[in-house]
Design a protein around this motif. Structure first.
Motif, PDB file in Angstrom:
ATOM      1  N   THR A  48      43.273 -22.138  11.652  1.00 29.70           N
ATOM      2  CA  THR A  48      43.800 -22.308  13.007  1.00 29.70           C
ATOM      3  C   THR A  48      44.697 -21.140  13.421  1.00 29.70           C
ATOM      4  N   GLY A  49      45.154 -20.376  12.438  1.00 31.40           N
ATOM      5  CA  GLY A  49      46.088 -19.287  12.707  1.00 31.40           C
ATOM      6  C   GLY A  49      47.505 -19.620  12.301  1.00 31.40           C
ATOM      7  N   LYS A  50      47.805 -20.909  12.101  1.00 30.98           N
ATOM      8  CA  LYS A  50      49.160 -21.336  11.750  1.00 30.98           C
ATOM      9  C   LYS A  50      49.409 -21.310  10.243  1.00 30.98           C
ATOM     10  N   GLU A  51      48.370 -21.018   9.469  1.00 33.46           N
ATOM     11  CA  GLU A  51      48.490 -21.033   8.022  1.00 33.46           C
ATOM     12  C   GLU A  51      49.494 -19.976   7.529  1.00 33.46           C
ATOM     13  N   SER A  52      50.313 -20.362   6.558  1.00 33.54           N
ATOM     14  CA  SER A  52      51.236 -19.425   5.929  1.00 33.54           C
ATOM     15  C   SER A  52      50.503 -18.743   4.777  1.00 33.54           C
ATOM     16  N   LEU A  53      50.429 -17.431   4.834  1.00 31.55           N
ATOM     17  CA  LEU A  53      49.634 -16.681   3.867  1.00 31.55           C
ATOM     18  C   LEU A  53      50.334 -16.559   2.528  1.00 31.55           C
ATOM     19  N   LYS A  54      49.514 -16.523   1.471  1.00 30.96           N
ATOM     20  CA  LYS A  54      50.017 -16.330   0.116  1.00 30.96           C
ATOM     21  C   LYS A  54      49.395 -15.073  -0.467  1.00 30.96           C
ATOM     22  N   LYS A  55      50.118 -14.452  -1.379  1.00 30.92           N
ATOM     23  CA  LYS A  55      49.592 -13.270  -2.051  1.00 30.92           C
ATOM     24  C   LYS A  55      48.273 -13.617  -2.730  1.00 30.92           C
ATOM     25  N   GLY A  56      47.260 -12.788  -2.507  1.00 32.19           N
ATOM     26  CA  GLY A  56      45.946 -13.018  -3.101  1.00 32.19           C
ATOM     27  C   GLY A  56      44.954 -13.682  -2.169  1.00 32.19           C
ATOM     28  N   ASP A  57      45.436 -14.237  -1.026  1.00 34.72           N
ATOM     29  CA  ASP A  57      44.513 -14.813  -0.047  1.00 34.72           C
ATOM     30  C   ASP A  57      43.550 -13.742   0.449  1.00 34.72           C
ATOM     31  N   ILE A  58      42.334 -14.166   0.744  1.00 33.14           N
ATOM     32  CA  ILE A  58      41.317 -13.236   1.239  1.00 33.14           C
ATOM     33  C   ILE A  58      40.913 -13.653   2.650  1.00 33.14           C
ATOM     34  N   ILE A  59      41.148 -12.771   3.592  1.00 34.01           N
ATOM     35  CA  ILE A  59      40.786 -13.015   4.996  1.00 34.01           C
ATOM     36  C   ILE A  59      39.509 -12.245   5.293  1.00 34.01           C
ATOM     37  N   ARG A  60      38.538 -12.932   5.836  1.00 31.53           N
ATOM     38  CA  ARG A  60      37.284 -12.278   6.204  1.00 31.53           C
ATOM     39  C   ARG A  60      37.105 -12.343   7.712  1.00 31.53           C
ATOM     40  N   VAL A  61      36.777 -11.200   8.284  1.00 33.78           N
ATOM     41  CA  VAL A  61      36.576 -11.076   9.731  1.00 33.78           C
ATOM     42  C   VAL A  61      35.122 -10.695   9.965  1.00 33.78           C
ATOM     43  N   PHE A  62      34.344 -11.665  10.493  1.00 34.94           N
ATOM     44  CA  PHE A  62      32.908 -11.455  10.675  1.00 34.94           C
ATOM     45  C   PHE A  62      32.621 -10.906  12.073  1.00 34.94           C
ATOM     46  N   PHE A  63      33.018  -9.631  12.263  1.00 35.70           N
ATOM     47  CA  PHE A  63      32.756  -8.944  13.518  1.00 35.70           C
ATOM     48  C   PHE A  63      31.777  -7.803  13.259  1.00 35.70           C
TER      49      PHE A  63
END
Length: 321
Positions: A48-63
């Motif tokens: 949703t965008g409100k998530e608090s990120l943690k070290k090691g999280d992987i964000i993928r942007v499918f653009f």
């Protein structure tokens, strides 16, 4: 598809805040739409965008590459800025202390703490250059997190500046300053013979047109409560060396508060005594306010000091009244 690996510098912030830095040309409404459609995920899950990120999280942007290029920070401009900062000299700044998360520097006079206009170069930029040269700030990190000076000193006030090198460091410093668990002490040479400790309280109001403040003895609309205490380190003839505890930290508080009780900081052109300033300019070539951020006391017991400038020592040794 672009993949982002969350480091310690990005951890702790919200996903939408990080995306706004990485895709800084994209409208927020577009980013939220892409999250709803799972074109942006974190650890393979819808967000949703409100998530608090943690070290090691992987964000993928499918653009598509075209869309990424359109919305990403200009990579060439970013690299040019990085390389420009890398070449900046320290300009008299001295590193007092440094660890993985924070840096403490001693700022000379006639230097901004942070830029006031886009074209300014301040202590913040010079310290970024230092971090780049030392290898503490990579180009990749520079795109999503920038270390920043956490406290401000007036251009002509010398002494200790705090910088958060990492997000954790910046948050720790900001909290300590906000909650006043990091105690700030200044030294100043003022007009007059001061021998006893004093605790001052009052209200401060700022004139937005003149960028000067006034000290009031009674509460007034738009005025803020202030407290300043000081002790005499040495009284010498017509001037005194004071140690000042800044209990509240408002614009020009120390300078205006001391001037309001008849002990203006020597060399202060806004709040000082012109005749006293003229005397010390002629005798000691004083061309700026003699105010120095001298000591910081951290809640864990650590204490950091910046040596008093040579002009302070010269005046205290030679001034006889």
């Amino acid at each position: 598809m672009q993949e982002l690996h969350v480091t310690a510098n990005e951890a702790g912030q919200r996903l939408d805040k990080l995306l706004a830095k990485f895709l800084n040309q994209a409208p927020k409404s577009f980013l939220y739409k892409m999250m709803r459609k799972k074109n942006i995920t974190c650890n393979g899950k819808k967000v949703t965008g409100k998530e608090s990120l943690k070290k090691g999280d992987i964000i993928r942007v499918f653009f598509s590459e075209e869309t990424l290029t359109k919305f990403m920070r200009d990579a060439k401009a970013l690299q040019q800025e990085y390389e420009m900062l890398q070449e900046l000299p320290m300009k008299g700044l001295k590193v007092i202390y440094e660890d993985e998360d924070i840096l403490i520097a001693d700022k000379p006079y006639n230097m901004l703490s942070q830029k006031a206009k886009e074209q300014d170069l301040s202590a913040n930029e010079y310290l970024l250059g230092y971090l780049i040269r030392s290898g503490a700030l990579s180009l990749e990190t520079f795109g999503t997190f920038r270390p920043s000076v956490c406290n401000r000193l007036d251009r002509n006030t010398t002494g200790l500046l705090l910088m958060g090198k990492t997000l954790a460091g910046a948050q720790m410093l900001s909290e300590g300053l906000r909650e006043r668990t990091i105690h700030k002490f200044y030294r100043a040479i003022v007009s007059g013979n001061v021998t006893k400790p004093v605790h001052l309280s009052g209200w401060l109001i700022k004139d937005e047109h003149t960028y000067q403040v006034k000290i009031l003895t009674q509460e007034q609309k738009d005025a803020v409560r202030i407290e300043t205490s000081y002790t005499s380190v040495q009284a010498k003839g017509t001037c005194s060396l004071l140690e000042i505890c800044l209990i509240t930290g408002k614009t020009h508080q120390i300078r205006a508060h001391l001037a309001s009780v008849g002990h203006p900081v020597i060399g202060d052109r806004k709040y000082g005594d012109p005749s006293v300033n003229h005397k010390f300019h002629g005798t000691f070539h004083v061309d700026h306010q003699l105010l120095h951020a001298y000591r910081l006391e951290f809640p864990d017991g650590r204490v950091f000091t910046a040596p008093m400038p040579e002009i302070f020592k010269e005046i205290i040794e030679k001034e006889r009244g």
